[in-house]
Structure formats: C-alpha cells, structure tokens
Design a protein around this motif. Structure first.
Motif, PDB file in Angstrom:
ATOM      1  N   LEU A   1      41.816  47.484  44.858  1.00 13.54           N
ATOM      2  CA  LEU A   1      41.054  47.846  46.054  1.00 13.54           C
ATOM      3  C   LEU A   1      40.878  46.650  46.983  1.00 13.54           C
ATOM      4  O   LEU A   1      40.956  46.767  48.207  1.00 13.54           O
ATOM      5  CB  LEU A   1      39.684  48.405  45.634  1.00 13.54           C
ATOM      6  CG  LEU A   1      39.705  49.784  44.988  1.00 13.54           C
ATOM      7  CD1 LEU A   1      38.346  50.119  44.421  1.00 13.54           C
ATOM      8  CD2 LEU A   1      40.132  50.846  45.983  1.00 13.54           C
ATOM      9  N   LYS A   2      40.622  45.485  46.400  1.00 11.38           N
ATOM     10  CA  LYS A   2      40.480  44.281  47.229  1.00 11.38           C
ATOM     11  C   LYS A   2      41.793  43.924  47.901  1.00 11.38           C
ATOM     12  O   LYS A   2      41.812  43.469  49.056  1.00 11.38           O
ATOM     13  CB  LYS A   2      39.979  43.113  46.371  1.00 11.38           C
ATOM     14  CG  LYS A   2      38.530  43.247  45.946  1.00 11.38           C
ATOM     15  CD  LYS A   2      38.054  42.001  45.220  1.00 11.38           C
ATOM     16  CE  LYS A   2      36.575  42.082  44.911  1.00 11.38           C
ATOM     17  NZ  LYS A   2      36.101  40.879  44.200  1.00 11.38           N
ATOM     18  N   LYS A   3      42.895  44.105  47.179  1.00  7.64           N
ATOM     19  CA  LYS A   3      44.210  43.816  47.770  1.00  7.64           C
ATOM     20  C   LYS A   3      44.469  44.756  48.941  1.00  7.64           C
ATOM     21  O   LYS A   3      44.968  44.353  49.996  1.00  7.64           O
ATOM     22  CB  LYS A   3      45.297  43.962  46.707  1.00  7.64           C
ATOM     23  CG  LYS A   3      46.699  43.611  47.208  1.00  7.64           C
ATOM     24  CD  LYS A   3      47.722  43.714  46.090  1.00  7.64           C
ATOM     25  CE  LYS A   3      49.126  43.376  46.597  1.00  7.64           C
ATOM     26  NZ  LYS A   3      50.140  43.499  45.513  1.00  7.64           N
TER      27      LYS A   3
ATOM     28  N   TRP B   1      37.221  52.172  51.133  1.00  6.15           N
ATOM     29  CA  TRP B   1      37.789  51.329  50.072  1.00  6.15           C
ATOM     30  C   TRP B   1      36.799  50.245  49.662  1.00  6.15           C
ATOM     31  O   TRP B   1      36.665  49.905  48.487  1.00  6.15           O
ATOM     32  CB  TRP B   1      39.104  50.707  50.570  1.00  6.15           C
ATOM     33  CG  TRP B   1      40.273  51.640  50.467  1.00  6.15           C
ATOM     34  CD1 TRP B   1      40.323  52.937  50.880  1.00  6.15           C
ATOM     35  CD2 TRP B   1      41.556  51.361  49.904  1.00  6.15           C
ATOM     36  NE1 TRP B   1      41.554  53.471  50.631  1.00  6.15           N
ATOM     37  CE2 TRP B   1      42.336  52.538  50.031  1.00  6.15           C
ATOM     38  CE3 TRP B   1      42.131  50.238  49.337  1.00  6.15           C
ATOM     39  CZ2 TRP B   1      43.649  52.603  49.589  1.00  6.15           C
ATOM     40  CZ3 TRP B   1      43.445  50.305  48.906  1.00  6.15           C
ATOM     41  CH2 TRP B   1      44.190  51.478  49.020  1.00  6.15           C
ATOM     42  N   ARG B   2      36.134  49.669  50.637  1.00 11.73           N
ATOM     43  CA  ARG B   2      35.162  48.618  50.309  1.00 11.73           C
ATOM     44  C   ARG B   2      34.001  49.173  49.490  1.00 11.73           C
ATOM     45  O   ARG B   2      33.547  48.537  48.539  1.00 11.73           O
ATOM     46  CB  ARG B   2      34.637  47.976  51.601  1.00 11.73           C
ATOM     47  CG  ARG B   2      35.655  47.051  52.269  1.00 11.73           C
ATOM     48  CD  ARG B   2      35.103  46.433  53.534  1.00 11.73           C
ATOM     49  NE  ARG B   2      36.034  45.477  54.114  1.00 11.73           N
ATOM     50  CZ  ARG B   2      35.836  44.852  55.264  1.00 11.73           C
ATOM     51  NH1 ARG B   2      34.739  45.088  55.970  1.00 11.73           N
ATOM     52  NH2 ARG B   2      36.728  43.982  55.723  1.00 11.73           N
ATOM     53  N   LEU B   3      33.518  50.375  49.888  1.00  9.68           N
ATOM     54  CA  LEU B   3      32.428  50.986  49.129  1.00  9.68           C
ATOM     55  C   LEU B   3      32.862  51.299  47.702  1.00  9.68           C
ATOM     56  O   LEU B   3      32.110  51.077  46.741  1.00  9.68           O
ATOM     57  CB  LEU B   3      31.951  52.258  49.833  1.00  9.68           C
ATOM     58  CG  LEU B   3      31.195  52.073  51.154  1.00  9.68           C
ATOM     59  CD1 LEU B   3      30.908  53.415  51.809  1.00  9.68           C
ATOM     60  CD2 LEU B   3      29.896  51.309  50.917  1.00  9.68           C
ATOM     61  N   ARG B   4      34.076  51.813  47.572  1.00 11.35           N
ATOM     62  CA  ARG B   4      34.581  52.132  46.232  1.00 11.35           C
ATOM     63  C   ARG B   4      34.766  50.864  45.408  1.00 11.35           C
ATOM     64  O   ARG B   4      34.488  50.844  44.205  1.00 11.35           O
ATOM     65  CB  ARG B   4      35.888  52.906  46.355  1.00 11.35           C
ATOM     66  CG  ARG B   4      35.690  54.331  46.882  1.00 11.35           C
ATOM     67  CD  ARG B   4      36.970  54.971  47.372  1.00 11.35           C
ATOM     68  NE  ARG B   4      37.879  55.282  46.290  1.00 11.35           N
ATOM     69  CZ  ARG B   4      39.037  55.902  46.482  1.00 11.35           C
ATOM     70  NH1 ARG B   4      39.413  56.265  47.691  1.00 11.35           N
ATOM     71  NH2 ARG B   4      39.830  56.158  45.454  1.00 11.35           N
ATOM     72  N   ALA B   5      35.227  49.792  46.073  1.00 15.02           N
ATOM     73  CA  ALA B   5      35.385  48.521  45.359  1.00 15.02           C
ATOM     74  C   ALA B   5      34.033  47.995  44.898  1.00 15.02           C
ATOM     75  O   ALA B   5      33.882  47.511  43.772  1.00 15.02           O
ATOM     76  CB  ALA B   5      36.084  47.493  46.251  1.00 15.02           C
TER      77      ALA B   5
ATOM     78  N   PRO C   1      42.892  54.620  44.274  1.00 20.30           N
ATOM     79  CA  PRO C   1      42.122  54.243  43.082  1.00 20.30           C
ATOM     80  C   PRO C   1      41.824  55.436  42.196  1.00 20.30           C
ATOM     81  O   PRO C   1      41.730  56.569  42.661  1.00 20.30           O
ATOM     82  CB  PRO C   1      40.834  53.662  43.685  1.00 20.30           C
ATOM     83  CG  PRO C   1      40.719  54.314  45.012  1.00 20.30           C
ATOM     84  CD  PRO C   1      42.122  54.538  45.498  1.00 20.30           C
ATOM     85  N   VAL C   2      41.708  55.184  40.930  1.00 23.58           N
ATOM     86  CA  VAL C   2      41.425  56.235  39.948  1.00 23.58           C
ATOM     87  C   VAL C   2      40.044  55.977  39.368  1.00 23.58           C
ATOM     88  O   VAL C   2      39.752  54.870  38.919  1.00 23.58           O
ATOM     89  CB  VAL C   2      42.473  56.225  38.814  1.00 23.58           C
ATOM     90  CG1 VAL C   2      42.168  57.336  37.812  1.00 23.58           C
ATOM     91  CG2 VAL C   2      43.862  56.403  39.399  1.00 23.58           C
ATOM     92  N   ALA C   3      39.196  56.958  39.430  1.00 20.39           N
ATOM     93  CA  ALA C   3      37.829  56.802  38.945  1.00 20.39           C
ATOM     94  C   ALA C   3      37.733  57.294  37.515  1.00 20.39           C
ATOM     95  O   ALA C   3      38.453  58.182  37.079  1.00 20.39           O
ATOM     96  CB  ALA C   3      36.876  57.595  39.839  1.00 20.39           C
ATOM     97  N   PHE C   4      36.811  56.665  36.771  1.00 19.55           N
ATOM     98  CA  PHE C   4      36.580  57.057  35.376  1.00 19.55           C
ATOM     99  C   PHE C   4      35.086  57.296  35.177  1.00 19.55           C
ATOM    100  O   PHE C   4      34.455  56.654  34.343  1.00 19.55           O
ATOM    101  CB  PHE C   4      37.031  55.939  34.426  1.00 19.55           C
ATOM    102  CG  PHE C   4      38.491  55.581  34.566  1.00 19.55           C
ATOM    103  CD1 PHE C   4      39.471  56.266  33.876  1.00 19.55           C
ATOM    104  CD2 PHE C   4      38.865  54.551  35.405  1.00 19.55           C
ATOM    105  CE1 PHE C   4      40.789  55.922  34.010  1.00 19.55           C
ATOM    106  CE2 PHE C   4      40.181  54.204  35.534  1.00 19.55           C
ATOM    107  CZ  PHE C   4      41.158  54.896  34.837  1.00 19.55           C
ATOM    108  N   PRO C   5      34.462  58.200  35.951  1.00 15.31           N
ATOM    109  CA  PRO C   5      33.016  58.358  35.839  1.00 15.31           C
ATOM    110  C   PRO C   5      32.579  58.827  34.469  1.00 15.31           C
ATOM    111  O   PRO C   5      31.646  58.307  33.889  1.00 15.31           O
ATOM    112  CB  PRO C   5      32.700  59.384  36.946  1.00 15.31           C
ATOM    113  CG  PRO C   5      33.993  60.120  37.161  1.00 15.31           C
ATOM    114  CD  PRO C   5      35.085  59.126  36.877  1.00 15.31           C
ATOM    115  N   SER C   6      33.301  59.812  33.920  1.00  8.25           N
ATOM    116  CA  SER C   6      32.888  60.337  32.623  1.00  8.25           C
ATOM    117  C   SER C   6      33.067  59.302  31.533  1.00  8.25           C
ATOM    118  O   SER C   6      32.188  59.088  30.696  1.00  8.25           O
ATOM    119  CB  SER C   6      33.684  61.599  32.303  1.00  8.25           C
ATOM    120  OG  SER C   6      35.087  61.319  32.298  1.00  8.25           O
TER     121      SER C   6
END
Length: 578
Positions: free
Chosen positions: A305-307, A222-226, A337-342
């Motif tokens: 993510l921080k929460k 989670w920390r890495l993703r944040a 979490p939901v990613a929006f890479p594109s």
C-alpha cells in the motif's frame, strides 16, 4: 537614440568589458531594492526609483511629509510621479545586451541525459526543455528563440523528455494531445477524424484533471487502508509481545513460589516444574507461530500500500499529461490489497485464550503442588498453618497492586496525589481542581480508576490518624455530606476504619467494633467477587485476619480510600513476600 548607441558600444568592449558592464549596471540600479530599475520614475530632485519601490517606501514611512530616500529632500504633498520612458528604454537594452554577452555554459549530455536535437558535431549539449509543438528538445543556446520569437513563445515547453517520440502519433506524426475515452488511449487530432470518428474524445489536459481527482480519492483510500493495516499489525505485535511477556512473568511467578516455599522433595518436584514450564512454553509457541504468519501478510500488504501511495504521489506531480495517463493505466493493473478481518480477530482471540490458559496452568499446578506437599510432608515442617499458608499464596497469585491507581477526578479537593496517583496526602492549600461530577465534594475520599469483578488482592500502608480502606460500587454519592456519600454508611460501600488505637468495620451505617487493632501499618484486602468474599488482613511477617464479609456483590467494586487531617496512605508497589 544616441544614448542607446553609446551604451551598447560601452558594453561591447572586448577587454575589461565585465568591469565596465558592472559600472554601467550600478548606474541603472534602484537604490531601494538594489536591482535594475523596473518601470523607472523620477522625483523632482532628479533621483530615479522603481515605481513599486518608491510607493512602498512612502507607504511604510507613515508620515504626512514625503522624502527622497537618497538625498532626503522633503515634499509637503505626495509627488505625482511619471514614467521615465527614456530611462526605461536604456535599462531594457542594458538587460538584453547583458543577456546576449553572457554566453551559456557548455553542458554536454552525459549517458542517460536528453541530447539537444539542434546541436551539431560529435558531442551534443544537454537539453533543458522539450517543445510539445515542435516535438524537439533544446539546449540553453537553441532554446532562446522560444523566449524571444513571438510565434514560438506560444509553444508549450516542459522539462526535457527522454521519451518524446512516445508522445507522437506513429501514423500522423502529430502530438498525442487528445484522449479517446472509448478506446482508453491517447491519440492525435487527426486520429479523431479517421480511426476514432464518433468516439468520446477530450483533451489530454481535461482528462488528466478529471482522473487526477479520482486518483486523489483513491490515494486517500489507500492511505486509510494502509493506516488501518498498520494499526492491525501494531495490535497483533502487541498481543504477541504481551503473550511473550506474560509467559516470562508466569514462569517467574511459578519459580518464585516454588523456590521460596518448597523445602523438601526438591528433586521430585524439579521434574514437575520442567513439565509445567514446557506446558507454558508450548502455549506461547502455539500462539506465536500462528500469529507470525498473519503478521507477515499484514506487513507485506502495508508495504504494498505504501509503494502504491508513493507511485500515486509521484504520478500526481508529473507535468506531462500523456505520461500521466499512460502511467495511470499501468497503475490500475496493480493488485489491490487483501483484507483479513476474520483471521485478524480470530488470531487476537486465540492469543488471548493462550495467555489465559498459561495463567490457569500456573495457578492450577501451583495449587496441586501445595496440596501434594500438604498431604505428604508439610505438616512435619515448621511452616505456618496450612489455611494461612494457602491464603498467602493466593494473595501472591492475585496481586493487583501494580495496576492500581487513584482516579484524580474522584479525589476531594482537600487531597493531594503523588507518585503516579498511588499516594494520597492532606493538602494544606486547596488545589485548583477542575469541577467534575465524579469528585467527592465534602468527604476526604477517592476511588481507584478500575472496577474489580474477579479475584484480586492489594495492600496499602498508612500513617498518622484515621484512614478508611474501602471498596464501593461506582454509584456511590459524590456531592454533599449525607450518608450516601460516606464510605461504609450506605449499601453501596464497605469500609475498614483504621486508627492507632482502634479498628472498626462499617457497612450500610452499621458498625462492628470488636476487631483487633492492626499490629502493622500495612493492610491487605482480598476480594473474591464471584464468591462474595471480602477480607481485610494486617500484614507483617504473617497475615492476621481483621474482618471478613460474606455477601453477594452485584456490580464491580472500586477500591476506595479516605484520610483524616494529618494522615496519609499509599498503595504498596508489591505484595510483601512472606
């Protein structure tokens, strides 16, 4: 035992008892640590110390002769000390009696506090600890038996719990100290025999240890993703800010050229100016409005993510295994979490395209206005010739001076750099440069950091003797004094050599000398890499062409500079406004 009775009698005095107690305490204190004696031993001179204190004192002394810390009597050899059992008993009784005489302070439970289950009366004291064996909470007074009675000392005490009953099995009134992996819930030991017979069960402590390890990995993820999302937010914010800055800078450039060189048809051109500004602003708004939605989504996800990270951190420090496992089930239900890479990359590309489009609008519209003026009225005004005038405007539009910087790793050791690597001088003392494969070892030369492969213009100002204003491929030689390392003496570089009384151009060791001497110490270089054009100008109130090269460039070109003894050169911060 007589000494013990006398001591206890002295402690129990109702009046002046605290003073007498303090005096007695001083008598049984170690003169080294100043605390009550622990495992007291007595030296041959009759003074008593804590066993650990006297040994540490002698070890720190570092001498062959040992002495008493209090009377300084010396011993040739380290004395063999034995425990003073009578004194140890006296000190033990003293500490217990002092503890019993000091009544605990009354701390009544306030709303929201845990009340003591053993206090009577209308107002109960605040509970300090809860016993997971007795399934009750205790104040300071009623907690003493758990510290003094041997069977109670084995009970598990935790910080007072407000939800103690939730840790108890409703069916058997036993502690929920077993975890059923089959049903994923906390149960009591009796439940394993009845409703959960044959299920996979472990102790809550063991299950907590295993799941906390997995939770630690989840927290790291989670920390890495944040951090990744924060980086994306920062990149997107920088792209938006760059778009805004570019918008203002583009408008400012357009305003400057427009107001500086247009002297007629001002009302007619004013309408066109507003249209161009609106076009630029429209590109800005289109980019910003599309990016702000994704920016808000990313910021919201970072906050989530921080929460979750804070929740995991708080849960990891929970002492109670049951609360940990029960709260962990709730944590697992949190939305991921939901990613929006594109979308992120598309928006970044979109912003970059909008920025390039604004610059193209500015350049194209400026050329159109100049051509319109040339067609209608510029021939009637006392302005420079149109080719020279348009060249000046191109140089203003493609100015690269602000971003140019000499690469210190390429500068010869005899050169000194200053003013953020924009000025080159001669160093009287050879500085201690770190050896680098890109550094020129013999010729007093240096290259800039960034190679150019589009249209660019920059100006330099020189003084003193001889200087080289050059461009070069990155593959030019660096070590030795051969032609492959000298600007203009190989196929890799092109160089204008300027001196107070002469000027020459060098390429591939061929020299062209019929070049007018510059009438100014400022030299401008115009490069159109795609068209293969390289032009050198003497810059003052006007631009005088010194030499132009028409060729084919196959690699990015790096601006380069060389100076002779007593010369200096600097990259001008701004293009001279003419």
């Amino acid at each position: 035992m007589k000494l013990k009775v006398i001591f206890e009698t002295d402690i129990a005095q109702p009046k002046g008892g605290s003073t007498k107690m303090a005096e007695n305490l001083d008598l049984f204190c170690c003169s080294i640590c100043l605390g009550l004696l622990k495992d007291p031993v007595t030296t041959a001179c009759g003074h008593s110390y804590c066993t650990s204190c006297i040994y540490k004192y002698w070890e720190q002394d570092g001498q062959e002769v040992y002495s008493c810390p209090e009377c300084r009597q010396t011993f040739k050899t380290r004395p063999l000390l034995k425990k003073n059992t009578v004194l140890a008993e006296v000190v033990d009784n003293l500490s217990k009696t002092a503890f019993q005489d000091s009544s605990p302070s009354q701390c009544y439970a306030e709303p929201g506090d845990v009340e003591c289950d053993f206090c009577t009366g209308t107002r109960k004291q605040k509970a300090l600890m809860s016993c997971l064996v007795c399934l009750a909470s205790y104040c300071e007074t009623h907690l003493k038996p758990h510290y003094e009675v041997r069977p109670l000392k084995k009970h598990t005490l935790v910080e007072a719990l407000t939800d103690l009953q939730e840790k108890v099995c409703p069916s058997h009134n036993k502690l929920l100290d077993v975890y059923c992996r089959t049903d994923k819930k906390c149960i009591c030991l009796q439940c394993t025999i009845a409703d959960h017979k044959g299920h996979d069960t472990v102790s809550t402590a063991e299950e907590r240890t295993i799941k906390q390890q997995h939770l630690g990995e989840t927290q790291k993820e989670w920390r890495l993703r944040a951090q990744h999302k924060e980086k994306e937010v920062e990149e997107l914010r920088q792209a938006v800010n760059a778009l805004k800055d570019s918008s203002w800078e583009t408008v400012d450039n357009f305003e400057r050229i427009f107001t500086k060189h247009i002297f007629a048809y001002i009302r007619l051109m004013e309408m066109r100016r507003c249209e161009v500004k609106e076009l630029i602003r429209a590109q800005e708004m289109a980019g910003v409005s599309r990016a702000e939605g994704l920016l808000k989504q990313l910021e919201k996800e970072v906050a989530g993510l921080k929460k979750g990270d804070a929740h995991i951190e708080q849960l990891s420090h929970t002492e109670d295994d049951i609360s940990f496992l029960q709260s962990l089930d709730c944590l697992c239900d949190l939305p991921g979490p939901v990613a929006f890479p594109s979308s992120f990359e598309v928006i970044k590309t979109f912003l970059s395209e909008k920025q390039n489009k604004m610059e193209n609008i500015y350049k194209d519209e400026t050329i159109k206005i100049l051509e319109s003026l040339e067609k209608n009225m510029l021939t009637k005004l006392p302005l420079p010739s149109m080719p020279e005038y348009r060249m000046q405007q191109k140089c203003l539009m493609y100015s690269y001076n602000q971003m140019m910087e000499v690469d210190p790793y390429t500068a010869c050791a005899s050169l000194s750099l200053s003013n953020k690597n924009k000025e080159i001088g001669w160093s009287e003392k050879t500085p201690a440069h770190v050896d680098h494969p890109d550094r020129f070892s013999y010729y007093n030369q240096a290259l800039c950091k960034v190679g150019l492969s589009e249209i660019s213009y920059w100006e330099v100002e020189w003084s003193g003797g001889i200087v080289d204003v050059a461009v070069s491929y990155k593959g030019i030689g660096r070590k030795g004094w051969g032609n492959d390392c000298c600007f203009g003496h190989n196929e890799q570089s092109w160089s204008l050599v300027c001196a107070p009384s002469s000027c020459s151009f060098w390429h591939n060791n061929n020299c062209k000398t019929n070049i007018p001497v510059p009438n100014s110490s400022r030299v401008g270089v115009y490069l159109d890499h795609r068209e293969g054009t390289l032009s050198f100008y003497s810059v003052s109130d006007t631009m005088t062409l010194l030499h132009r090269v028409q060729t084919t460039f196959t690699q990015p070109l790096y601006p380069g500079f060389g100076i002779d003894l007593g010369s200096s050169l600097k990259i001008c911060p701004n293009v001279m406004v003419r």
